[in-house]
Every structure is written in structure tokens, then in C-alpha cells.
Write a protein that holds these residues in place. Structure first.
Motif, PDB file in Angstrom:
ATOM      1  N   UNK A   1      11.118  -4.588  -2.231  1.00 33.53           N
ATOM      2  CA  UNK A   1      10.460  -3.387  -2.761  1.00 33.53           C
ATOM      3  C   UNK A   1       9.072  -3.131  -2.421  1.00 33.53           C
ATOM      4  N   UNK A   2       8.518  -2.002  -2.173  1.00 30.52           N
ATOM      5  CA  UNK A   2       7.336  -1.619  -1.748  1.00 30.52           C
ATOM      6  C   UNK A   2       6.470  -1.812  -3.064  1.00 30.52           C
ATOM      7  N   UNK A   3       5.287  -2.617  -2.863  1.00 26.56           N
ATOM      8  CA  UNK A   3       4.394  -2.979  -3.980  1.00 26.56           C
ATOM      9  C   UNK A   3       2.937  -2.194  -3.530  1.00 26.56           C
ATOM     10  N   UNK A   4       2.989  -2.115  -2.580  1.00 30.56           N
ATOM     11  CA  UNK A   4       1.581  -1.333  -2.191  1.00 30.56           C
ATOM     12  C   UNK A   4       1.389  -1.013  -0.663  1.00 30.56           C
ATOM     13  N   UNK A   5       0.646   0.151  -0.624  1.00 28.55           N
ATOM     14  CA  UNK A   5       0.530   0.786   0.949  1.00 28.55           C
ATOM     15  C   UNK A   5      -0.838   1.266   1.124  1.00 28.55           C
ATOM     16  N   UNK A   6      -0.930   1.507   2.355  1.00 34.22           N
ATOM     17  CA  UNK A   6      -2.178   2.236   2.768  1.00 34.22           C
ATOM     18  C   UNK A   6      -2.540   2.432   4.528  1.00 34.22           C
TER      19      UNK A   6
ATOM     20  N   UNK B   1      -4.064  -1.061   1.277  1.00 33.08           N
ATOM     21  CA  UNK B   1      -2.643  -1.510   0.609  1.00 33.08           C
ATOM     22  C   UNK B   1      -3.091  -2.293  -0.533  1.00 33.08           C
ATOM     23  N   UNK B   2      -3.892  -3.650  -0.226  1.00 29.30           N
ATOM     24  CA  UNK B   2      -4.097  -4.553  -1.522  1.00 29.30           C
ATOM     25  C   UNK B   2      -4.700  -3.593  -2.507  1.00 29.30           C
ATOM     26  N   UNK B   3      -5.657  -2.820  -2.285  1.00 28.88           N
ATOM     27  CA  UNK B   3      -6.232  -2.002  -3.370  1.00 28.88           C
ATOM     28  C   UNK B   3      -5.124  -1.168  -4.063  1.00 28.88           C
TER      29      UNK B   3
ATOM     30  N   UNK C   1      -1.122  -7.297  -7.640  1.00 33.04           N
ATOM     31  CA  UNK C   1      -1.000  -8.716  -7.341  1.00 33.04           C
ATOM     32  C   UNK C   1       0.192  -8.848  -5.996  1.00 33.04           C
ATOM     33  N   UNK C   2      -0.466  -9.114  -4.765  1.00 33.25           N
ATOM     34  CA  UNK C   2       0.162  -9.184  -3.565  1.00 33.25           C
ATOM     35  C   UNK C   2       0.468 -10.758  -3.470  1.00 33.25           C
TER      36      UNK C   2
END
Length: 396
Positions: free
Chosen positions: A49-54, A68-70, A74-75
Motif C-alpha cells: 500500500x502506498x503510504x506517501x509519495x512526492x 514523500x516522507x512529508x 510514519x515510514x
């Protein structure tokens, strides 16, 4: 650094390909905004599951990994898919490899290893030293395709050269009397302005300046209304960077009354001159805010080589290396770029018209090649349709 093993050698999983493809697609959104930095995308995934991207959105702004971390609460334990190796040096922003380490990701998947001498495998080494699993070479061909211009500049010191021309079905760019406005229709010409908005500079030869007296600006409403963001390099006019207009002038200079010279105080205009042109004549252009640079050789092919190295360095008047140069003509300048083996990409706009005439010019002038085996070979990348016109895009 030693070359990293490609994931293709170990087999690329469908999961890795899926998320890396998304990272590369994200990276493409930054093209025309981030240069001379590379366009980069990052996707964070946990349990499929995608939990962040940028993606890297503008020159001087946060890199893709930080974006993406922003975008992620929680990564910890996640996999980061990054289209280009995370940096490990302090530039305008801190090292992205360190940001991923602090975020405690478990794995990093990289498409392309960065050949830049301050990275070149160092980001991967830093991640592995921190106990993070790293896989490289996933969707490498697509990643290198997107990064072609950046990779050329890093490896050769020269910008990526895009040749653009509009021609009839029978391969003419003008009639035998020199009439060329307009071979293609409004929709195709809008696409040309969109292309201009994505490059650092646009180049023409003196033949085009004399025949057409061009303005060579980007005429799109969204570009014209753009305002410079706060805190950017003052030599860059907007988030899309201000287009530089180049004139190759081997033996004669633009008249002071041409549109290019008259508007040089508004839009950067540079002349690349041959060595025989008098300094006094160059000074007259400088009085009209035209930047001039003189080649050491008058040979057209050598002039192109020297000028590309200058444009690809930080020593040009903009103070930033150029990544994309668009050459619009005329046929003699395009022919010289072809002879210099410096056509990296071609945008050929073809209209549903037949012009004919033995003296009607084609897109590439002298010197040409004598044998087909010496011809520049490119691969087709894309085909677009605009009303009754088409655009073929070929790339190295």
C-alpha cells in the motif's frame, strides 16, 4: 564506485516494477522545473500500500524523498522506490540518504545509479552501511529515458539537444521562395510553445534571424502570468526558468533593430560568435543587453562542440549549467548539429500539405552524409496528433 548489480539479473518482481513505474511517472512532473537538478520521484510503500509519495518540484526545493516522507506519517519499515539514487552530499538541501535512514525505512529500490561525482554509488553505500536493503536497476530503461538529458550533461558536460522543425508531407520546411508561416496549424504551434517552456534555451542561426526576424518567446497564458517564487536564484525568472534565446553567428551579427536585440533587456539574448567578428561589433550588442561569447574556431562543427561545453557549465551568463537546448533552425544550423552528432531528440511536426520544388529546403542542410551508414539513427519515442498535423518524437 563499482557498478551496482541490476535487478534484472535477479529478476524484477511485479510489485517493484509497479511502484517504480509510479515513481518515474511522478518524476516526469518535475521536468522543466528542476534543472539543472534531475527530475526524481519517490513512492513509499508498506504491505503493498502506498503510504506517501512526492517528486522534486522546483530547483532549490525539497528533493523527492523529502517530499514523500512529508506525505507520510510514519515510514518505519517501509520500502522507498526512488527513480534516481538518493544523494549523499550537501547541496542546496541535506542528503536524502540520511533522511531515509532517519525515517527507518527497511528497503530502498533505485532505478538509476547517479553518475554525478558527488554521489556515484555513495548514497547506496551509505544506506547499506545503515543496515538498509538496497536494490538497483528496477525499470532502469524507463528511468534512464527520463533522465537522458541529465545523464548526458553529467557524463559529457553538454546539454541535451532537441531539434524541432515543421515540414510538409514531402519534407519541405519552406517554399522555394522561403515562405514558411505557417506550415502547421495553431494546435501544433501551441505544442511548440509548451516545448519551449520546458527547455533552458532555444537556438537559431543567422539565416533564420534575417529571414524571419523571430521573437523566440514562450507565448502561453499560464507562462506569461507566472511570477518568480520567493527565494529562487535571481538569474531565473520564474518557476519554469526564463528562456534564453541563442543566436549562432559565425560571420555576421544580428542587426540592432531585430526583435531579438530590441527585447534583450526583457528576455535573455545571447550571441555565440565566430572568432573573426570584431570586438567593436560585439560591444554594440552588449550596449543593448545582449550577452556575447566568442568561439575559438570558425568551423561550424567545432563551434557547436565548444558552445555546448560552455552552455553545460556554470560559467555561462546565467550561472547555472543548461540541461536542455532546443534548436529551431534554420536548416544550416540543424545540419551542423547533425554533423556534430549532437541531435539527441527530434520533434518533427508534419503537416498535411505538399509543397514540392527542387529548391524548397528540407530540415537539415549541409554538410549532410554521403552514406546511409553515416546517418544519425534515432528511435521513435512518441506520436502526437494535432488536428491535421502530427508530431513524431525520436530520441537517441
Amino acid at each position: 564506485m563499482a557498478n551496482e548489480p541490476d535487478a534484472t539479473a535477479n529478476g524484477q518482481s511485479a510489485e517493484d516494477l509497479r511502484w517504480m513505474t509510479e515513481a518515474i511517472d511522478l518524476a516526469s512532473l518535475g521536468r522543466g522545473q528542476v534543472e539543472p537538478n534531475p527530475p526524481v520521484g519517490c513512492v513509499l510503500v508498506r504491505d503493498s500500500v502506498c503510504i506517501g509519495k512526492g517528486y522534486h518540484q522546483r530547483f532549490g526545493g525539497p528533493h523527492a524523498e523529502v517530499e514523500a516522507l512529508s506525505d507520510c506519517a510514519d515510514a518505519t519499515g517501509a520500502t522507498a522506490y526512488v527513480s534516481l539514487e538518493p544523494c549523499c552530499h550537501h547541496g542546496k538541501t541535506p542528503p536524502c540518504a540520511d533522511a531515509l535512514i532517519r525515517a527507518q525505512v527497511a528497503r530502498v529500490v533505485v532505478s538509476v545509479v547517479d553518475p554525478f561525482d558527488q554521489v556515484d554509488g555513495g548514497g547506496i553505500e551509505r544506506l547499506r552501511s545503515a543496515g538498509i536493503e538496497v536494490t538497483t536497476g528496477v525499470a532502469k530503461e524507463a528511468g534512464e529515458d527520463l533522465l537522458g538529458a541529465y545523464l548526458k550533461r553529467v557524463r559529457t558536460g553538454m546539454p541535451w539537444v532537441i531539434a524541432k522543425w515543421a515540414m510538409s508531407l514531402d519534407g519541405r520546411i519552406a517554399t522555394k521562395t522561403g515562405e514558411s508561416k505557417w506550415i502547421t496549424g495553431p494546435a501544433a504551434r501551441t505544442a511548440v510553445h509548451e516545448l519551449r517552456a520546458s527547455v533552458d534555451a532555444i537556438a537559431v542561426g543567422m539565416g533564420t534571424v534575417i529571414a524571419d526576424n523571430p521573437l523566440l518567446t514562450v507565448r502561453l497564458p499560464q507562462i506569461a502570468d507566472a511570477k518568480p517564487p520567493g527565494g529562487t536564484n535571481p538569474k531565473i525568472a520564474s518557476s519554469t526558468r526564463q528562456l534564453v534565446r541563442l543566436v549562432y553567428a559565425r560571420s555576421r551579427l544580428p542587426d540592432l533593430q531585430t526583435q531579438l536585440v530590441q527585447t534583450a533587456s526583457e528576455t535573455p539574448t545571447w550571441v555565440i560568435a565566430g572568432p573573426q567578428i570584431a570586438n567593436a561589433d560585439l560591444a554594440k550588442l552588449a550596449d543593448h543587453d545582449v550577452e556575447t561569447w566568442q568561439c575559438e574556431s570558425s568551423d561550424p562543427i567545432e563551434m557547436i562542440r565548444q558552445s555546448l561545453l560552455w552552455l553545460g557549465s556554470n560559467d555561462n551568463p546565467r550561472g547555472l549549467a543548461m540541461t536542455h537546448l532546443m534548436v529551431e533552425g534554420g536548416s544550416q544550423l540543424l545540419g551542423s548539429f547533425a554533423a556534430a552528432r549532437q541531435l539527441d531528440e527530434v520533434h518533427a511536426f508534419i503537416a498535411g500539405k505538399c509543397i514540392g520544388g527542387r529548391d524548397a529546403p528540407g530540415p537539415l542542410g549541409d554538410p549532410g552524409v554521403e552514406a546511409l551508414t553515416d546517418a544519425t539513427s534515432l528511435r521513435i519515442s512518441r506520436l502526437d496528433s494535432f488536428d491535421n498535423d502530427v508530431r513524431l518524437i525520436y530520441r537517441r
